[in-house]
Design a protein around this motif. Structure first.
Motif, PDB file in Angstrom:
ATOM      1  N   MET A 165     -29.763 -29.804   4.659  1.00 26.93           N
ATOM      2  CA  MET A 165     -30.164 -30.030   6.034  1.00 26.93           C
ATOM      3  C   MET A 165     -31.687 -30.164   6.073  1.00 26.93           C
ATOM      4  N   SER A 166     -32.168 -31.173   6.779  1.00 33.03           N
ATOM      5  CA  SER A 166     -33.600 -31.425   6.814  1.00 33.03           C
ATOM      6  C   SER A 166     -34.330 -30.352   7.632  1.00 33.03           C
ATOM      7  N   GLU A 167     -35.594 -30.244   7.378  1.00 30.65           N
ATOM      8  CA  GLU A 167     -36.427 -29.258   8.071  1.00 30.65           C
ATOM      9  C   GLU A 167     -36.504 -29.549   9.563  1.00 30.65           C
ATOM     10  N   ASN A 168     -36.535 -30.850   9.917  1.00 31.93           N
ATOM     11  CA  ASN A 168     -36.600 -31.241  11.321  1.00 31.93           C
ATOM     12  C   ASN A 168     -35.347 -30.800  12.065  1.00 31.93           C
ATOM     13  N   ARG A 169     -34.195 -30.966  11.449  1.00 35.43           N
ATOM     14  CA  ARG A 169     -32.938 -30.583  12.089  1.00 35.43           C
ATOM     15  C   ARG A 169     -32.859 -29.061  12.234  1.00 35.43           C
ATOM     16  N   LYS A 170     -33.332 -28.328  11.228  1.00 35.93           N
ATOM     17  CA  LYS A 170     -33.342 -26.865  11.306  1.00 35.93           C
ATOM     18  C   LYS A 170     -34.240 -26.392  12.447  1.00 35.93           C
ATOM     19  N   THR A 171     -35.381 -27.040  12.606  1.00 37.33           N
ATOM     20  CA  THR A 171     -36.292 -26.687  13.688  1.00 37.33           C
ATOM     21  C   THR A 171     -35.661 -26.972  15.044  1.00 37.33           C
ATOM     22  N   ALA A 172     -34.994 -28.108  15.165  1.00 42.57           N
ATOM     23  CA  ALA A 172     -34.359 -28.462  16.432  1.00 42.57           C
ATOM     24  C   ALA A 172     -33.251 -27.476  16.774  1.00 42.57           C
TER      25      ALA A 172
ATOM     26  N   PHE B 177     -35.379 -37.065  27.186  1.00 42.10           N
ATOM     27  CA  PHE B 177     -36.294 -37.972  26.509  1.00 42.10           C
ATOM     28  C   PHE B 177     -37.565 -37.263  26.044  1.00 42.10           C
ATOM     29  N   GLY B 178     -38.002 -36.242  26.768  1.00 39.07           N
ATOM     30  CA  GLY B 178     -39.145 -35.462  26.308  1.00 39.07           C
ATOM     31  C   GLY B 178     -38.840 -34.713  25.020  1.00 39.07           C
ATOM     32  N   LEU B 179     -37.659 -34.113  24.944  1.00 34.94           N
ATOM     33  CA  LEU B 179     -37.260 -33.426  23.708  1.00 34.94           C
ATOM     34  C   LEU B 179     -37.085 -34.410  22.572  1.00 34.94           C
ATOM     35  N   ARG B 180     -36.510 -35.566  22.884  1.00 33.41           N
ATOM     36  CA  ARG B 180     -36.315 -36.589  21.851  1.00 33.41           C
ATOM     37  C   ARG B 180     -37.660 -37.059  21.300  1.00 33.41           C
ATOM     38  N   LYS B 181     -38.624 -37.261  22.167  1.00 33.29           N
ATOM     39  CA  LYS B 181     -39.951 -37.688  21.736  1.00 33.29           C
ATOM     40  C   LYS B 181     -40.620 -36.593  20.893  1.00 33.29           C
ATOM     41  N   TRP B 182     -40.440 -35.332  21.308  1.00 30.59           N
ATOM     42  CA  TRP B 182     -41.030 -34.220  20.562  1.00 30.59           C
ATOM     43  C   TRP B 182     -40.409 -34.110  19.177  1.00 30.59           C
ATOM     44  N   ILE B 183     -39.095 -34.279  19.077  1.00 28.31           N
ATOM     45  CA  ILE B 183     -38.423 -34.175  17.784  1.00 28.31           C
ATOM     46  C   ILE B 183     -38.857 -35.318  16.878  1.00 28.31           C
ATOM     47  N   LYS B 184     -39.004 -36.525  17.416  1.00 20.58           N
ATOM     48  CA  LYS B 184     -39.444 -37.665  16.603  1.00 20.58           C
ATOM     49  C   LYS B 184     -40.900 -37.490  16.159  1.00 20.58           C
ATOM     50  N   SER B 185     -41.714 -36.851  16.979  1.00 23.60           N
ATOM     51  CA  SER B 185     -43.124 -36.673  16.601  1.00 23.60           C
ATOM     52  C   SER B 185     -43.292 -35.619  15.506  1.00 23.60           C
ATOM     53  N   THR B 186     -42.303 -34.747  15.336  1.00 20.01           N
ATOM     54  CA  THR B 186     -42.425 -33.727  14.297  1.00 20.01           C
ATOM     55  C   THR B 186     -41.905 -34.206  12.956  1.00 20.01           C
ATOM     56  N   ASP B 187     -41.406 -35.454  12.888  1.00 18.69           N
ATOM     57  CA  ASP B 187     -40.935 -36.009  11.604  1.00 18.69           C
ATOM     58  C   ASP B 187     -42.057 -36.218  10.638  1.00 18.69           C
TER      59      ASP B 187
END
Length: 72
Positions: A1-8, A62-72
């Motif tokens: 599992m990727s780090e981004n998914r774990k954070t989300a 959309f705010g959460l989606r943008k935040w998750i994409k910015s942490t990639d």
């Protein structure tokens, strides 16, 4: 599992826990529910309350989606 998914997943879980802890406290303080606020703003049975709620949910999504994409 990727780090981004774990954070989300961690942020989602912490949000649920915070909600479960904060809502009873706010209710005890006398803060009205979202339904009461919508009825006060728009009246009972008004379609604009549904539009307002949908826009609010989309804005959060959309705010959460943008935040998750910015942490990639």
């Amino acid at each position: 599992m990727s780090e981004n998914r774990k954070t989300a997943i961690l942020v989602f879980g912490l949000g649920l826990v915070a909600t479960l802890l904060a809502l009873p406290f706010l209710y005890a303080l006398g803060l009205p529910s979202f339904e009461v606020v919508l009825m006060g703003l728009f009246g009972e049975g008004n379609a604009w309350a549904l539009v307002f709620t949908a826009l609010l949910v989309l804005l959060i999504f959309f705010g959460l989606r943008k935040w998750i994409k910015s942490t990639d």
